[in-house]
Design a protein around this motif. Structure first.
Motif, PDB file in Angstrom:
ATOM      1  N   MET A   1       6.243  57.861  -3.227  1.00 54.18           N
ATOM      2  CA  MET A   1       6.798  57.013  -2.187  1.00 54.18           C
ATOM      3  C   MET A   1       7.798  56.060  -2.828  1.00 54.18           C
ATOM      4  O   MET A   1       7.462  55.349  -3.747  1.00 54.18           O
ATOM      5  CB  MET A   1       5.673  56.249  -1.508  1.00 54.18           C
ATOM      6  N   ASN A   2       9.008  56.076  -2.298  1.00 55.78           N
ATOM      7  CA  ASN A   2      10.019  55.187  -2.845  1.00 55.78           C
ATOM      8  C   ASN A   2      10.002  53.845  -2.122  1.00 55.78           C
ATOM      9  O   ASN A   2       9.285  53.656  -1.138  1.00 55.78           O
ATOM     10  CB  ASN A   2      11.404  55.846  -2.796  1.00 55.78           C
ATOM     11  N   PHE A   3      10.803  52.926  -2.597  1.00 56.59           N
ATOM     12  CA  PHE A   3      10.816  51.572  -2.048  1.00 56.59           C
ATOM     13  C   PHE A   3      11.229  51.560  -0.584  1.00 56.59           C
ATOM     14  O   PHE A   3      10.683  50.804   0.218  1.00 56.59           O
ATOM     15  CB  PHE A   3      11.739  50.678  -2.883  1.00 56.59           C
ATOM     16  N   THR A   4      12.194  52.381  -0.218  1.00 60.55           N
ATOM     17  CA  THR A   4      12.662  52.436   1.169  1.00 60.55           C
ATOM     18  C   THR A   4      11.543  52.883   2.108  1.00 60.55           C
ATOM     19  O   THR A   4      11.368  52.305   3.184  1.00 60.55           O
ATOM     20  CB  THR A   4      13.862  53.399   1.296  1.00 60.55           C
ATOM     21  N   GLU A   5      10.781  53.883   1.714  1.00 61.57           N
ATOM     22  CA  GLU A   5       9.653  54.354   2.535  1.00 61.57           C
ATOM     23  C   GLU A   5       8.574  53.275   2.640  1.00 61.57           C
ATOM     24  O   GLU A   5       7.985  53.081   3.703  1.00 61.57           O
ATOM     25  CB  GLU A   5       9.056  55.620   1.930  1.00 61.57           C
ATOM     26  N   LEU A   6       8.323  52.571   1.541  1.00 57.74           N
ATOM     27  CA  LEU A   6       7.334  51.500   1.553  1.00 57.74           C
ATOM     28  C   LEU A   6       7.770  50.383   2.493  1.00 57.74           C
ATOM     29  O   LEU A   6       6.973  49.887   3.300  1.00 57.74           O
ATOM     30  CB  LEU A   6       7.115  50.967   0.139  1.00 57.74           C
ATOM     31  N   LEU A   7       9.024  49.999   2.410  1.00 52.54           N
ATOM     32  CA  LEU A   7       9.554  48.959   3.284  1.00 52.54           C
ATOM     33  C   LEU A   7       9.494  49.396   4.747  1.00 52.54           C
ATOM     34  O   LEU A   7       9.137  48.606   5.627  1.00 52.54           O
ATOM     35  CB  LEU A   7      10.995  48.637   2.886  1.00 52.54           C
ATOM     36  N   ARG A   8       9.797  50.640   5.011  1.00 50.15           N
ATOM     37  CA  ARG A   8       9.713  51.193   6.367  1.00 50.15           C
ATOM     38  C   ARG A   8       8.285  51.117   6.898  1.00 50.15           C
ATOM     39  O   ARG A   8       8.066  50.749   8.054  1.00 50.15           O
ATOM     40  CB  ARG A   8      10.193  52.630   6.335  1.00 50.15           C
ATOM     41  N   LEU A   9       7.318  51.439   6.051  1.00 50.48           N
ATOM     42  CA  LEU A   9       5.919  51.369   6.455  1.00 50.48           C
ATOM     43  C   LEU A   9       5.500  49.928   6.750  1.00 50.48           C
ATOM     44  O   LEU A   9       4.783  49.670   7.714  1.00 50.48           O
ATOM     45  CB  LEU A   9       5.024  51.975   5.374  1.00 50.48           C
ATOM     46  N   PRO A  67       6.491  57.967   8.657  1.00 51.00           N
ATOM     47  CA  PRO A  67       6.410  57.411   7.310  1.00 51.00           C
ATOM     48  C   PRO A  67       5.264  58.099   6.570  1.00 51.00           C
ATOM     49  O   PRO A  67       4.210  58.350   7.140  1.00 51.00           O
ATOM     50  CB  PRO A  67       6.098  55.936   7.550  1.00 51.00           C
ATOM     51  N   VAL A  68       5.464  58.423   5.323  1.00 54.65           N
ATOM     52  CA  VAL A  68       4.433  59.130   4.557  1.00 54.65           C
ATOM     53  C   VAL A  68       4.098  58.316   3.316  1.00 54.65           C
ATOM     54  O   VAL A  68       4.971  58.032   2.497  1.00 54.65           O
ATOM     55  CB  VAL A  68       4.909  60.543   4.171  1.00 54.65           C
ATOM     56  N   VAL A  69       2.835  57.923   3.194  1.00 53.20           N
ATOM     57  CA  VAL A  69       2.376  57.155   2.041  1.00 53.20           C
ATOM     58  C   VAL A  69       2.121  58.087   0.864  1.00 53.20           C
ATOM     59  O   VAL A  69       2.525  57.823  -0.258  1.00 53.20           O
ATOM     60  CB  VAL A  69       1.086  56.374   2.389  1.00 53.20           C
ATOM     61  N   MET A  70       1.464  59.184   1.121  1.00 51.50           N
ATOM     62  CA  MET A  70       1.138  60.161   0.087  1.00 51.50           C
ATOM     63  C   MET A  70       1.949  61.432   0.369  1.00 51.50           C
ATOM     64  O   MET A  70       2.467  61.617   1.453  1.00 51.50           O
ATOM     65  CB  MET A  70      -0.352  60.498   0.132  1.00 51.50           C
ATOM     66  N   THR A  71       2.011  62.314  -0.603  1.00 50.93           N
ATOM     67  CA  THR A  71       2.732  63.573  -0.394  1.00 50.93           C
ATOM     68  C   THR A  71       1.934  64.741  -0.964  1.00 50.93           C
ATOM     69  O   THR A  71       2.352  65.402  -1.898  1.00 50.93           O
ATOM     70  CB  THR A  71       4.123  63.529  -1.052  1.00 50.93           C
ATOM     71  N   ALA A  72       0.770  64.988  -0.398  1.00 49.26           N
ATOM     72  CA  ALA A  72      -0.073  66.084  -0.863  1.00 49.26           C
ATOM     73  C   ALA A  72      -0.239  67.150   0.223  1.00 49.26           C
ATOM     74  O   ALA A  72       0.185  68.276   0.063  1.00 49.26           O
ATOM     75  CB  ALA A  72      -1.426  65.555  -1.313  1.00 49.26           C
ATOM     76  N   PRO A  75      -1.016  66.805   7.102  1.00 47.05           N
ATOM     77  CA  PRO A  75      -1.909  66.188   8.092  1.00 47.05           C
ATOM     78  C   PRO A  75      -2.709  65.008   7.520  1.00 47.05           C
ATOM     79  O   PRO A  75      -2.847  63.975   8.173  1.00 47.05           O
ATOM     80  CB  PRO A  75      -2.836  67.325   8.514  1.00 47.05           C
ATOM     81  N   ILE A  76      -3.194  65.158   6.309  1.00 48.06           N
ATOM     82  CA  ILE A  76      -3.934  64.067   5.674  1.00 48.06           C
ATOM     83  C   ILE A  76      -2.981  62.926   5.317  1.00 48.06           C
ATOM     84  O   ILE A  76      -3.339  61.748   5.439  1.00 48.06           O
ATOM     85  CB  ILE A  76      -4.684  64.568   4.416  1.00 48.06           C
ATOM     86  N   ASP A  77      -1.764  63.259   4.914  1.00 45.76           N
ATOM     87  CA  ASP A  77      -0.766  62.238   4.595  1.00 45.76           C
ATOM     88  C   ASP A  77      -0.484  61.358   5.809  1.00 45.76           C
ATOM     89  O   ASP A  77      -0.397  60.138   5.697  1.00 45.76           O
ATOM     90  CB  ASP A  77       0.537  62.881   4.125  1.00 45.76           C
ATOM     91  N   TYR A  78      -0.345  61.979   6.982  1.00 43.61           N
ATOM     92  CA  TYR A  78      -0.109  61.204   8.202  1.00 43.61           C
ATOM     93  C   TYR A  78      -1.325  60.353   8.561  1.00 43.61           C
ATOM     94  O   TYR A  78      -1.182  59.216   9.008  1.00 43.61           O
ATOM     95  CB  TYR A  78       0.271  62.113   9.367  1.00 43.61           C
ATOM     96  N   LEU A  79      -2.516  60.877   8.368  1.00 44.50           N
ATOM     97  CA  LEU A  79      -3.725  60.096   8.636  1.00 44.50           C
ATOM     98  C   LEU A  79      -3.798  58.878   7.714  1.00 44.50           C
ATOM     99  O   LEU A  79      -4.120  57.774   8.159  1.00 44.50           O
ATOM    100  CB  LEU A  79      -4.976  60.973   8.462  1.00 44.50           C
ATOM    101  N   VAL A  80      -3.490  59.074   6.449  1.00 45.19           N
ATOM    102  CA  VAL A  80      -3.478  57.953   5.500  1.00 45.19           C
ATOM    103  C   VAL A  80      -2.423  56.930   5.924  1.00 45.19           C
ATOM    104  O   VAL A  80      -2.675  55.721   5.889  1.00 45.19           O
ATOM    105  CB  VAL A  80      -3.229  58.457   4.062  1.00 45.19           C
ATOM    106  N   SER A  81      -1.264  57.394   6.352  1.00 41.19           N
ATOM    107  CA  SER A  81      -0.213  56.487   6.818  1.00 41.19           C
ATOM    108  C   SER A  81      -0.688  55.666   8.011  1.00 41.19           C
ATOM    109  O   SER A  81      -0.431  54.465   8.085  1.00 41.19           O
ATOM    110  CB  SER A  81       1.046  57.270   7.194  1.00 41.19           C
ATOM    111  N   VAL A  82      -1.383  56.308   8.949  1.00 37.11           N
ATOM    112  CA  VAL A  82      -1.923  55.583  10.115  1.00 37.11           C
ATOM    113  C   VAL A  82      -2.904  54.509   9.661  1.00 37.11           C
ATOM    114  O   VAL A  82      -2.838  53.359  10.102  1.00 37.11           O
ATOM    115  CB  VAL A  82      -2.596  56.555  11.111  1.00 37.11           C
TER     116      VAL A  82
END
Length: 105
Positions: A1-9, A67-72, A75-82
């Motif tokens: 996750m880059n800084f832009t994605e983190l800021l978006r989250l 927004p995606v926190v993890m990249t594995a 479906p689990i990535d989206y759940l973690v983002s939520v």
């Protein structure tokens, strides 16, 4: 996750908290809450709790903005983002509540 994605989250999390507070505690929705309480008391209880409502708001925001926190595994990535969004939005709701509550509360 880059800084832009983190800021978006973080931005989306703040928005999620604010939206949840408006839906659950805003006077603009009082009529809707009264109508819903007569028709579905369970739904009314869900929509009067900022924590409960933030899960649904976060889910919708993740579906729209992705927004995606993890990249594995997506479906689990989206759940973690939520869940991360809900956790961060709870801080926002507490700050909003603190800012607008009277000292006696």
């Amino acid at each position: 996750m880059n800084f832009t994605e983190l800021l978006r989250l973080v931005y989306l999390s703040v928005a999620c908290g604010a939206i949840s507070m408006v839906i659950t505690k805003g006077a603009i929705f009082d009529g809707f809450h009264e109508w819903l309480e007569k028709r579905s008391p369970f739904s009314e209880k869900l929509l009067s709790c900022p924590w409960c409502t933030s899960h649904w708001v976060a889910f919708i925001l993740v579906l729209v903005y992705r927004p995606v926190v993890m990249t594995a595994f997506l479906p689990i990535d989206y759940l973690v983002s939520v869940m991360v969004m809900v956790a961060l939005s709870s801080i926002t709701t507490k700050l909003i509540h603190w800012a607008y509550s009277s000292p006696a509360e």
